[in-house]
Motif scaffolding. Structure first.
Motif, short mmCIF file in Angstrom:
data_model
loop_
_atom_site.label_atom_id
_atom_site.label_comp_id
_atom_site.label_asym_id
_atom_site.label_seq_id
_atom_site.Cartn_x
_atom_site.Cartn_y
_atom_site.Cartn_z
N GLY A 291 -57.54 -96.09 91.28
CA GLY A 291 -57.91 -96.34 92.67
C GLY A 291 -59.39 -96.61 92.81
O GLY A 291 -60.09 -96.90 91.85
N SER A 292 -59.89 -96.50 94.04
CA SER A 292 -61.28 -96.87 94.30
C SER A 292 -62.18 -95.65 94.34
O SER A 292 -63.21 -95.66 95.00
N LEU A 293 -61.79 -94.58 93.62
CA LEU A 293 -62.54 -93.33 93.70
C LEU A 293 -63.99 -93.49 93.24
O LEU A 293 -64.93 -93.11 93.94
N VAL A 294 -64.18 -94.09 92.06
CA VAL A 294 -65.54 -94.21 91.52
C VAL A 294 -66.37 -95.16 92.36
O VAL A 294 -67.52 -94.87 92.72
N LEU A 295 -65.77 -96.29 92.72
CA LEU A 295 -66.48 -97.25 93.57
C LEU A 295 -66.88 -96.59 94.89
O LEU A 295 -68.02 -96.73 95.35
N GLY A 296 -65.96 -95.85 95.48
CA GLY A 296 -66.24 -95.20 96.77
C GLY A 296 -67.30 -94.13 96.64
O GLY A 296 -68.21 -94.04 97.47
N ALA A 297 -67.20 -93.33 95.58
CA ALA A 297 -68.12 -92.20 95.44
C ALA A 297 -69.56 -92.67 95.23
O ALA A 297 -70.49 -92.11 95.79
N PHE A 298 -69.75 -93.72 94.42
CA PHE A 298 -71.12 -94.13 94.08
C PHE A 298 -71.68 -95.15 95.07
O PHE A 298 -72.87 -95.18 95.30
N LEU A 317 -71.10 -83.01 103.10
CA LEU A 317 -70.23 -84.16 103.34
C LEU A 317 -69.47 -84.53 102.06
O LEU A 317 -68.26 -84.75 102.09
N ALA A 318 -70.20 -84.59 100.93
CA ALA A 318 -69.57 -85.01 99.68
C ALA A 318 -68.44 -84.07 99.31
O ALA A 318 -67.36 -84.51 98.87
N ALA A 319 -68.66 -82.75 99.49
CA ALA A 319 -67.61 -81.80 99.16
C ALA A 319 -66.40 -82.00 100.07
O ALA A 319 -65.25 -81.97 99.61
N SER A 320 -66.65 -82.24 101.36
CA SER A 320 -65.49 -82.46 102.24
C SER A 320 -64.78 -83.74 101.90
O SER A 320 -63.56 -83.83 102.03
N LEU A 321 -65.55 -84.75 101.44
CA LEU A 321 -64.91 -86.01 101.06
C LEU A 321 -63.95 -85.79 99.89
O LEU A 321 -62.86 -86.35 99.86
N GLY A 322 -64.38 -84.94 98.93
CA GLY A 322 -63.51 -84.67 97.79
C GLY A 322 -62.20 -84.07 98.23
O GLY A 322 -61.12 -84.49 97.80
N VAL A 323 -62.27 -83.08 99.13
CA VAL A 323 -61.06 -82.42 99.60
C VAL A 323 -60.20 -83.39 100.41
O VAL A 323 -58.97 -83.47 100.22
N LEU A 324 -60.86 -84.15 101.28
CA LEU A 324 -60.12 -85.11 102.12
C LEU A 324 -59.41 -86.15 101.26
O LEU A 324 -58.26 -86.48 101.50
N THR A 325 -60.14 -86.66 100.27
CA THR A 325 -59.54 -87.67 99.40
C THR A 325 -58.32 -87.11 98.70
O THR A 325 -57.29 -87.78 98.59
N PHE A 327 -56.30 -84.74 99.74
CA PHE A 327 -55.18 -84.64 100.67
C PHE A 327 -54.59 -86.02 100.97
O PHE A 327 -53.38 -86.20 100.97
N LEU A 328 -55.48 -86.99 101.25
CA LEU A 328 -54.99 -88.31 101.64
C LEU A 328 -54.29 -89.00 100.48
O LEU A 328 -53.33 -89.74 100.67
N ARG A 329 -54.76 -88.73 99.25
CA ARG A 329 -54.15 -89.41 98.12
C ARG A 329 -52.81 -88.79 97.75
O ARG A 329 -51.85 -89.49 97.44
N TYR A 330 -52.72 -87.46 97.80
CA TYR A 330 -51.50 -86.79 97.35
C TYR A 330 -50.45 -86.70 98.44
O TYR A 330 -49.27 -86.59 98.16
N PHE A 331 -50.90 -86.67 99.70
CA PHE A 331 -49.93 -86.49 100.78
C PHE A 331 -49.86 -87.70 101.71
O PHE A 331 -48.98 -87.78 102.54
N GLY A 332 -50.84 -88.61 101.60
CA GLY A 332 -50.87 -89.75 102.52
C GLY A 332 -50.00 -90.88 102.01
O GLY A 332 -49.46 -90.84 100.90
N THR A 333 -49.89 -91.91 102.83
CA THR A 333 -49.09 -93.06 102.43
C THR A 333 -49.92 -94.33 102.42
O THR A 333 -49.43 -95.38 102.01
N LEU A 334 -51.15 -94.26 102.89
CA LEU A 334 -51.92 -95.48 103.08
C LEU A 334 -53.00 -95.59 102.01
O LEU A 334 -53.98 -94.85 102.02
N GLY A 335 -52.84 -96.54 101.09
CA GLY A 335 -53.86 -96.77 100.09
C GLY A 335 -54.02 -95.58 99.16
O GLY A 335 -53.12 -94.75 99.02
N ASP A 336 -55.19 -95.48 98.55
CA ASP A 336 -55.41 -94.40 97.59
C ASP A 336 -56.22 -93.26 98.19
O ASP A 336 -56.69 -92.39 97.47
N GLY A 337 -56.42 -93.27 99.49
CA GLY A 337 -57.06 -92.13 100.15
C GLY A 337 -58.56 -92.22 100.27
O GLY A 337 -59.14 -91.61 101.15
N VAL A 338 -59.20 -93.01 99.37
CA VAL A 338 -60.66 -93.03 99.38
C VAL A 338 -61.24 -93.69 100.64
O VAL A 338 -62.09 -93.11 101.30
#
Lengths: 369, 221
Positions: A291-298, A317-325, A327-338
């Motif tokens: 997914g776009s995790l590395v692109l999004g993070a950097f 913010l960065a820590a909350s982004l990790g948690v949010l990502t 949740f969105l990736r494992y439980f969401g349906t839209l894209g890879d969560g990032v």
């Protein structure tokens, strides 16, 4: 960004500008163009793997982005195309797109990002949302089917991104055991022939001495020879670009590292639960490289316009982004969560600023503090 | 007719949605299809006019305290608006169940928006009731209602055309009621049909209204 107004010949004694208040010799234009250059290797990798369609998507995204910036800034009476921010937006939009996407999708995403997300709010520095991500999420909501039209690598093999293939594998209910790569392998995911040669060689010559073995796909995932978004698959090339930005202090290394570490911890601890694999079985390495995790993070969580001002705020913010990502990736349906996670982060950035603002001590009422 | 004008300026100058920013809830919620916006507007105008008319009649009979901003005024307004809204809802549900389902929870909410708009229309109408006064009051109410309808129709036209690639109207004869907009209907930008798209269109409408006012103000100056 503290950009001198073209009408002002000499720098003013007091410059009033919206956040972020960057000071120094680096102008926002140089900053943006250097970010664009650092994105190029990863984008070029996408073109190398997927050929002309990828180049068309990138060109469409960047072209429409620049055109939209030109039109809106003409209406403003102040041309801002040369500050490079539209180029970065266009490039990021293109890099987040799958190469097989119909060309109107990157065009619409770029136009939405520039015209609605950025210029409607007053242009660069006043947008509260990352324009590229705003555009991509608009496209994800609007044309979700088109947004998963991947192409096979160099015309051969599967045309499904590993993350989506994994989702399908688990949706079938036949999870199987072993790592996530082993699960994919058991479902017949076609890794490249190079991957086979490399993994076999390493297993035979190195790891067999230690009594261990690598599953197929490790090489493909590490190097980025898998289907996926044009600019998000090559983690090494993204890291090279990011390293330059970190050395030049354009971005803070603490932000992506905190983001990725939080994501990894959450994913490794709880990631196995929704797949029915129990605790501590999230398959975090696979997730990190997909997914776009590395692109999004950097490149996107570090956007100075839409992130908090202080380092402390950025870390929160960065820590909350990790948690949010997670949740969105494992439980969401839209894209890879990032993209969605970072957009939500953009929305709360002003709130974080409010609580992490350094206090001025012994300041009475009426003093800014 | 002397005194303040009949016109409330509700259609453009004081458009309730685009300028005064009231009634935003239905403006964002039931504008995914043009037909929903039309029914919502029809319901609101109907309820608003009936409420206004009944209040004026009550005033003409000089009920104690009515027409003076007294508590009884509010109570009668609440009561009447809710009654007419409930009636509209029941009638719509009986004769046009599909349209009723399209409005959903926002049909009962007509009462709320009706009360807000009525207060805007009834400003300063505390003179003794007379035929002129009733006409003025109804004129203002219908102006605001028309402004509400105009905003909703504009938003719903934009949202449905771009977000679904269609324009849904009433079926008349051989016409099925839905116009497909060529090209867009193949791959519409569905994001605009979501609630966020409604707020986005609303924001641009309000922005356009301000721009028009600013340009007009500059012309006048």
């Amino acid at each position: 960004m503290a950009e001198p107004h073209p009408d002002v010949a000499s720098p003013p004694a007091l410059a009033v500008s919206p956040a972020p208040h960057l000071r120094g010799l680096v102008s926002s234009a140089r900053l943006n163009w250097s970010v664009a250059c650092c994105l190029l290797p990863a984008a070029a990798w996408g073109v190398f793997l997927f050929g002309l369609p990828a180049l068309r998507v990138l060109g469409m995204a960047a072209g429409v982005s620049l055109l939209a910036e030109l039109i809106t800034s003409l209406a403003w009476g102040r041309i801002t195309v040369r500050d490079g921010s539209a180029m970065v937006t266009g490039l990021l939009v293109g890099m987040l797109m799958p190469p097989g996407v119909p060309l109107y999708v990157p065009a619409a995403a770029s136009a939405f990002g520039i015209m609605v997300v950025k210029q409607s709010f007053g242009g660069l520095g006043r947008n509260w949302m990352n324009p590229a991500l705003g555009g991509v999420v608009f496209a994800l909501f609007s044309w979700s089917d088109s947004m998963s039209r991947w192409l096979p690598v160099r015309g051969a093999g599967s045309a499904v991104a590993p993350l989506a293939a994994l989702r399908d594998a688990f949706a079938g209910g036949k999870a199987g055991s072993g790592g996530l790569l082993a699960v994919l392998g058991a479902h017949g995911y076609p890794w490249s022939a190079t991957d086979g040669r490399v993994v076999t060689w390493v297993n035979d010559h190195v790891l067999s001495l230690l009594g261990a073995s690598l599953p197929r796909g490790v090489f493909d995932m590490l190097v980025g020879t898998v289907p996926g978004g044009i600019g998000e698959i090559s983690v090494p090339l993204l890291l090279i670009g990011a390293a330059y930005l970190i050395v030049r202090r354009v971005i803070r290394w603490q932000v992506p590292v905190t983001y990725l570490v939080t994501f990894c911890v959450a994913a490794q601890l709880f990631g196995g639960l929704p797949m029915g694999r129990g605790w501590l079985a999230g398959g975090v390495l696979f997730q990190l490289f997909s997914g776009s995790l590395v692109l999004g993070a950097f490149f996107m969580a570090t956007d100075p316009v839409t992130s908090p001002l202080t380092l402390r705020g950025n870390l929160i913010l960065a820590a909350s982004l990790g948690v949010l990502t997670f949740f969105l990736r494992y439980f969401g349906t839209l894209g890879d969560g990032v993209p969605l996670a970072i957009l939500l982060g953009n929305a709360v950035a002003p709130l974080i600023d409010r609580f992490t603002q350094p206090r001025v001590r012994s300041a009475g009422k009426g003093v800014i503090g | 007719m002397n005194g303040p004008s009949t016109r409330s300026g509700g259609l453009f100058r004081n458009n309730p949605v685009a300028v005064m920013l009231v009634g935003l809830c239905p403006a964002a919620a039931v504008t995914g299809r043009v037909i929903d916006a039309l029914w919502m507007s029809a319901g609101l105008i109907l309820v608003l006019l009936l409420t206004r008319l009944s209040l004026e009649i009550l005033k003409a009979f000089s009920f104690p305290g009515s027409g003076t901003g007294h508590m009884t005024d509010w109570l009668s307004l609440l009561f009447l608006a809710s009654c007419f809204t409930a009636s509209f809802e029941l009638v719509l549900g009986a004769f046009a169940p599909d349209e009723s389902a399209g409005l959903g929870i926002y049909a009962p909410l007509i009462a709320v928006n009706c009360i807000v708009l009525d207060r805007l229309a009834g400003r300063g109408s505390q003179e003794p009731a007379g035929p002129g006064e009733i006409g003025r009051s109804l004129g203002q109410a219908s102006g605001l209602g028309a402004g509400f309808a105009l905003s909703l129709i504009v938003i719903s036209l934009i949202r449905e055309t771009l977000g679904s690639g269609t324009i849904t109207l009433f079926p008349i004869g051989s016409f099925g009621g839905t116009i497909a907009v060529g090209g867009i209907s193949l791959a519409p930008a569905r994001a605009l049909v979501y609630a966020g798209g409604g707020l986005l269109c609303l924001g641009y409408l309000a922005g356009a209204a301000r721009l028009v006012r600013r340009v007009k103000g500059a012309e006048r100056a």
